[in-house]
Design a protein around this motif. Structure first.
Motif, PDB file in Angstrom:
ATOM      1  N   LEU A 193      -2.555   2.863  -8.946  1.00  0.00           N
ATOM      2  CA  LEU A 193      -3.691   2.333  -9.696  1.00  0.00           C
ATOM      3  C   LEU A 193      -3.940   3.144 -10.971  1.00  0.00           C
ATOM      4  O   LEU A 193      -4.245   2.560 -12.026  1.00  0.00           O
ATOM      5  CB  LEU A 193      -4.940   2.323  -8.820  1.00  0.00           C
ATOM      6  N   ASP A 194      -3.823   4.462 -10.877  1.00  0.00           N
ATOM      7  CA  ASP A 194      -3.995   5.302 -12.077  1.00  0.00           C
ATOM      8  C   ASP A 194      -2.991   4.921 -13.150  1.00  0.00           C
ATOM      9  O   ASP A 194      -3.332   4.818 -14.341  1.00  0.00           O
ATOM     10  CB  ASP A 194      -3.830   6.781 -11.714  1.00  0.00           C
ATOM     11  N   LEU A 195      -1.759   4.732 -12.736  1.00  0.00           N
ATOM     12  CA  LEU A 195      -0.692   4.372 -13.674  1.00  0.00           C
ATOM     13  C   LEU A 195      -0.949   3.008 -14.305  1.00  0.00           C
ATOM     14  O   LEU A 195      -0.820   2.825 -15.520  1.00  0.00           O
ATOM     15  CB  LEU A 195       0.646   4.378 -12.931  1.00  0.00           C
ATOM     16  N   LEU A 196      -1.339   2.037 -13.499  1.00  0.00           N
ATOM     17  CA  LEU A 196      -1.634   0.698 -14.019  1.00  0.00           C
ATOM     18  C   LEU A 196      -2.827   0.735 -14.968  1.00  0.00           C
ATOM     19  O   LEU A 196      -2.840   0.050 -15.997  1.00  0.00           O
ATOM     20  CB  LEU A 196      -1.903  -0.263 -12.857  1.00  0.00           C
ATOM     21  N   HIS A 197      -3.817   1.536 -14.618  1.00  0.00           N
ATOM     22  CA  HIS A 197      -5.020   1.629 -15.454  1.00  0.00           C
ATOM     23  C   HIS A 197      -4.688   2.174 -16.842  1.00  0.00           C
ATOM     24  O   HIS A 197      -5.224   1.686 -17.852  1.00  0.00           O
ATOM     25  CB  HIS A 197      -6.052   2.521 -14.767  1.00  0.00           C
ATOM     26  N   ARG A 198      -3.814   3.159 -16.889  1.00  0.00           N
ATOM     27  CA  ARG A 198      -3.442   3.741 -18.180  1.00  0.00           C
ATOM     28  C   ARG A 198      -2.744   2.719 -19.081  1.00  0.00           C
ATOM     29  O   ARG A 198      -2.834   2.791 -20.305  1.00  0.00           O
ATOM     30  CB  ARG A 198      -2.542   4.962 -17.973  1.00  0.00           C
ATOM     31  N   GLN A 199      -2.076   1.756 -18.463  1.00  0.00           N
ATOM     32  CA  GLN A 199      -1.361   0.731 -19.226  1.00  0.00           C
ATOM     33  C   GLN A 199      -2.148  -0.577 -19.329  1.00  0.00           C
ATOM     34  O   GLN A 199      -1.641  -1.557 -19.880  1.00  0.00           O
ATOM     35  CB  GLN A 199      -0.002   0.460 -18.565  1.00  0.00           C
ATOM     36  N   ASP A 200      -3.370  -0.569 -18.796  1.00  0.00           N
ATOM     37  CA  ASP A 200      -4.205  -1.772 -18.803  1.00  0.00           C
ATOM     38  C   ASP A 200      -3.457  -2.962 -18.200  1.00  0.00           C
ATOM     39  O   ASP A 200      -3.457  -4.078 -18.732  1.00  0.00           O
ATOM     40  CB  ASP A 200      -4.659  -2.109 -20.226  1.00  0.00           C
ATOM     41  N   ALA A 201      -2.803  -2.713 -17.070  1.00  0.00           N
ATOM     42  CA  ALA A 201      -2.006  -3.742 -16.393  1.00  0.00           C
ATOM     43  C   ALA A 201      -2.610  -4.057 -15.030  1.00  0.00           C
ATOM     44  O   ALA A 201      -3.128  -3.172 -14.344  1.00  0.00           O
ATOM     45  CB  ALA A 201      -0.573  -3.265 -16.223  1.00  0.00           C
ATOM     46  N   ARG A 202      -2.532  -5.320 -14.657  1.00  0.00           N
ATOM     47  CA  ARG A 202      -3.028  -5.746 -13.350  1.00  0.00           C
ATOM     48  C   ARG A 202      -1.852  -6.185 -12.480  1.00  0.00           C
ATOM     49  O   ARG A 202      -0.888  -6.764 -12.967  1.00  0.00           O
ATOM     50  CB  ARG A 202      -4.032  -6.881 -13.499  1.00  0.00           C
ATOM     51  N   ALA A 203      -1.969  -5.923 -11.185  1.00  0.00           N
ATOM     52  CA  ALA A 203      -0.889  -6.191 -10.243  1.00  0.00           C
ATOM     53  C   ALA A 203      -1.439  -6.925  -9.015  1.00  0.00           C
ATOM     54  O   ALA A 203      -2.624  -7.280  -8.963  1.00  0.00           O
ATOM     55  CB  ALA A 203      -0.220  -4.885  -9.831  1.00  0.00           C
ATOM     56  N   THR A 204      -0.567  -7.132  -8.041  1.00  0.00           N
ATOM     57  CA  THR A 204      -0.936  -7.806  -6.798  1.00  0.00           C
ATOM     58  C   THR A 204      -0.544  -6.929  -5.621  1.00  0.00           C
ATOM     59  O   THR A 204       0.600  -6.450  -5.551  1.00  0.00           O
ATOM     60  CB  THR A 204      -0.234  -9.174  -6.686  1.00  0.00           C
ATOM     61  N   PHE A 205      -1.489  -6.707  -4.705  1.00  0.00           N
ATOM     62  CA  PHE A 205      -1.267  -5.857  -3.539  1.00  0.00           C
ATOM     63  C   PHE A 205      -1.376  -6.688  -2.264  1.00  0.00           C
ATOM     64  O   PHE A 205      -2.441  -7.255  -1.978  1.00  0.00           O
ATOM     65  CB  PHE A 205      -2.296  -4.724  -3.504  1.00  0.00           C
ATOM     66  N   PHE A 206      -0.270  -6.767  -1.515  1.00  0.00           N
ATOM     67  CA  PHE A 206      -0.274  -7.456  -0.222  1.00  0.00           C
ATOM     68  C   PHE A 206      -0.464  -6.398   0.860  1.00  0.00           C
ATOM     69  O   PHE A 206       0.425  -5.575   1.108  1.00  0.00           O
ATOM     70  CB  PHE A 206       1.023  -8.233  -0.017  1.00  0.00           C
ATOM     71  N   MET A 207      -1.630  -6.441   1.508  1.00  0.00           N
ATOM     72  CA  MET A 207      -2.040  -5.338   2.368  1.00  0.00           C
ATOM     73  C   MET A 207      -1.924  -5.654   3.846  1.00  0.00           C
ATOM     74  O   MET A 207      -2.046  -6.808   4.272  1.00  0.00           O
ATOM     75  CB  MET A 207      -3.482  -4.965   2.040  1.00  0.00           C
ATOM     76  N   LEU A 208      -1.693  -4.591   4.615  1.00  0.00           N
ATOM     77  CA  LEU A 208      -1.660  -4.686   6.072  1.00  0.00           C
ATOM     78  C   LEU A 208      -3.034  -4.373   6.639  1.00  0.00           C
ATOM     79  O   LEU A 208      -3.672  -3.392   6.232  1.00  0.00           O
ATOM     80  CB  LEU A 208      -0.640  -3.695   6.644  1.00  0.00           C
ATOM     81  N   GLY A 209      -3.459  -5.181   7.600  1.00  0.00           N
ATOM     82  CA  GLY A 209      -4.771  -4.992   8.200  1.00  0.00           C
ATOM     83  C   GLY A 209      -4.954  -3.610   8.789  1.00  0.00           C
ATOM     84  O   GLY A 209      -6.025  -3.003   8.676  1.00  0.00           O
ATOM     85  N   TYR A 236       2.994  -5.087  -4.758  1.00  0.00           N
ATOM     86  CA  TYR A 236       3.134  -3.930  -3.876  1.00  0.00           C
ATOM     87  C   TYR A 236       2.748  -4.334  -2.457  1.00  0.00           C
ATOM     88  O   TYR A 236       1.673  -4.892  -2.237  1.00  0.00           O
ATOM     89  CB  TYR A 236       2.239  -2.785  -4.356  1.00  0.00           C
ATOM     90  N   ASP A 237       3.627  -4.040  -1.504  1.00  0.00           N
ATOM     91  CA  ASP A 237       3.412  -4.405  -0.107  1.00  0.00           C
ATOM     92  C   ASP A 237       3.104  -3.186   0.755  1.00  0.00           C
ATOM     93  O   ASP A 237       3.457  -2.056   0.405  1.00  0.00           O
ATOM     94  CB  ASP A 237       4.657  -5.081   0.465  1.00  0.00           C
ATOM     95  N   ASP A 238       2.479  -3.453   1.903  1.00  0.00           N
ATOM     96  CA  ASP A 238       2.329  -2.516   3.031  1.00  0.00           C
ATOM     97  C   ASP A 238       1.220  -1.489   2.887  1.00  0.00           C
ATOM     98  O   ASP A 238       1.022  -0.681   3.786  1.00  0.00           O
ATOM     99  CB  ASP A 238       3.641  -1.767   3.323  1.00  0.00           C
ATOM    100  N   GLY A 239       0.500  -1.464   1.779  1.00  0.00           N
ATOM    101  CA  GLY A 239      -0.617  -0.542   1.621  1.00  0.00           C
ATOM    102  C   GLY A 239      -1.865  -1.108   2.273  1.00  0.00           C
ATOM    103  O   GLY A 239      -1.797  -2.070   3.033  1.00  0.00           O
ATOM    104  N   PRO A 240      -3.008  -0.525   1.962  1.00  0.00           N
ATOM    105  CA  PRO A 240      -3.193   0.627   1.068  1.00  0.00           C
ATOM    106  C   PRO A 240      -2.847   1.937   1.766  1.00  0.00           C
ATOM    107  O   PRO A 240      -2.826   2.028   2.987  1.00  0.00           O
ATOM    108  CB  PRO A 240      -4.680   0.552   0.720  1.00  0.00           C
ATOM    109  N   SER A 241      -2.604   2.949   0.935  1.00  0.00           N
ATOM    110  CA  SER A 241      -2.235   4.266   1.451  1.00  0.00           C
ATOM    111  C   SER A 241      -2.613   5.306   0.399  1.00  0.00           C
ATOM    112  O   SER A 241      -3.045   4.949  -0.702  1.00  0.00           O
ATOM    113  CB  SER A 241      -0.725   4.317   1.720  1.00  0.00           C
ATOM    114  N   PRO A 242      -2.433   6.581   0.698  1.00  0.00           N
ATOM    115  CA  PRO A 242      -2.700   7.602  -0.326  1.00  0.00           C
ATOM    116  C   PRO A 242      -1.864   7.453  -1.593  1.00  0.00           C
ATOM    117  O   PRO A 242      -2.220   8.032  -2.629  1.00  0.00           O
ATOM    118  CB  PRO A 242      -2.363   8.911   0.413  1.00  0.00           C
ATOM    119  N   LEU A 243      -0.766   6.699  -1.537  1.00  0.00           N
ATOM    120  CA  LEU A 243       0.020   6.444  -2.744  1.00  0.00           C
ATOM    121  C   LEU A 243      -0.664   5.429  -3.658  1.00  0.00           C
ATOM    122  O   LEU A 243      -0.498   5.494  -4.887  1.00  0.00           O
ATOM    123  CB  LEU A 243       1.416   5.929  -2.368  1.00  0.00           C
TER     124      LEU A 243
END
Length: 231
Positions: A61-77, A49-56
């Motif tokens: 994260l809630d969705l990933l947590h329910r599936q016990d899945a880990r992801a990668t977040f490329f964030m903007l300063g 996931y790019d361009d976060g973090p944001s209110p989305l």
């Protein structure tokens, strides 16, 4: 005749110079072809996931947590400064965090020193959470020789993607189409964006994430953050 020859030589040199300036495109193809082979061989799904973090982001994260899945977040300063508590949560829940620059400048359109300064600012604002050699994804996927060497000096791994979700396209694709592509290719690194946008796009990102997780379960794909793939 001499003037024509000189002009032709200047054009040729300029062409070679332009090719060299944008040559990281060839490196991108080589690197991602190698990684694509590993991903398919080991049947891996990497959600990015790019361009976060944001209110989305918390909804993702809630969705990933329910599936016990880990992801990668490329964030903007610039967004990290606004939502540091979300970065804390991303780290706490075991996801990868990488740098995506500060202002999202396109290296092919910005002046070299501006693009490098944008990268450096991104790393600076993410410094409470990642090292200075933390993983990097170029804004718009674009790099030039100056930005390439800037990242090389950091010894930071650079990541692109093998499947674009299309969540930035004018016309959003169907989630079934993308899910079928993931199934057909036998795995992949999927590009999505957790930038807070109009509701239809936010809903698409969440729906796409759910669809990809469902395919992973059906096809016995292993869901991994990028740090667990080859560098």
């Amino acid at each position: 005749m001499q003037q024509i020859t000189t002009t032709a030589l200047a054009v040729t040199i300029g062409g070679f110079g332009s090719a060299a300036y944008f040559s990281p495109l060839l490196w991108r193809r080589y690197r991602m072809n190698r990684i694509r082979r590993e991903v398919v061989k080991n049947r891996i799904l990497a959600l990015t996931y790019d361009d976060g973090p944001s209110p989305l982001t918390p909804q993702v994260l809630d969705l990933l947590h329910r599936q016990d899945a880990r992801a990668t977040f490329f964030m903007l300063g610039r967004h990290v400064r606004e939502h540091p508590h979300i970065v804390d949560r991303v780290i706490k829940e075991g996801h990868d965090v990488g740098c995506h620059s500060d202002q999202h400048l396109n290296a092919w359109k910005a002046l070299p020193w501006e693009a490098i300064a944008d990268i450096n600012a991104g790393y600076e604002h993410l410094s409470p959470w990642i090292q200075q050699n933390g993983m990097f994804r170029p804004p718009h996927g674009k790099m030039t020789l100056p930005t390439y060497w800037s990242i090389r000096r950091r010894k930071a791994p650079v990541w692109w993607w093998t499947i674009d979700s299309g969540d930035t396209h004018n016309l959003l694709p169907s989630t079934n189409q993308l899910a079928d592509r993931l199934r057909r290719e036998g795995g992949g690194i999927v590009l999505m964006h957790d930038l807070d946008r109009a509701q239809p796009r936010n809903e698409f990102v969440l729906k796409m994430t759910s669809a990809l997780l469902e395919v992973a379960q059906q096809e016995s794909f292993r869901i991994k953050p990028l740090s667990e793939l080859c560098q």
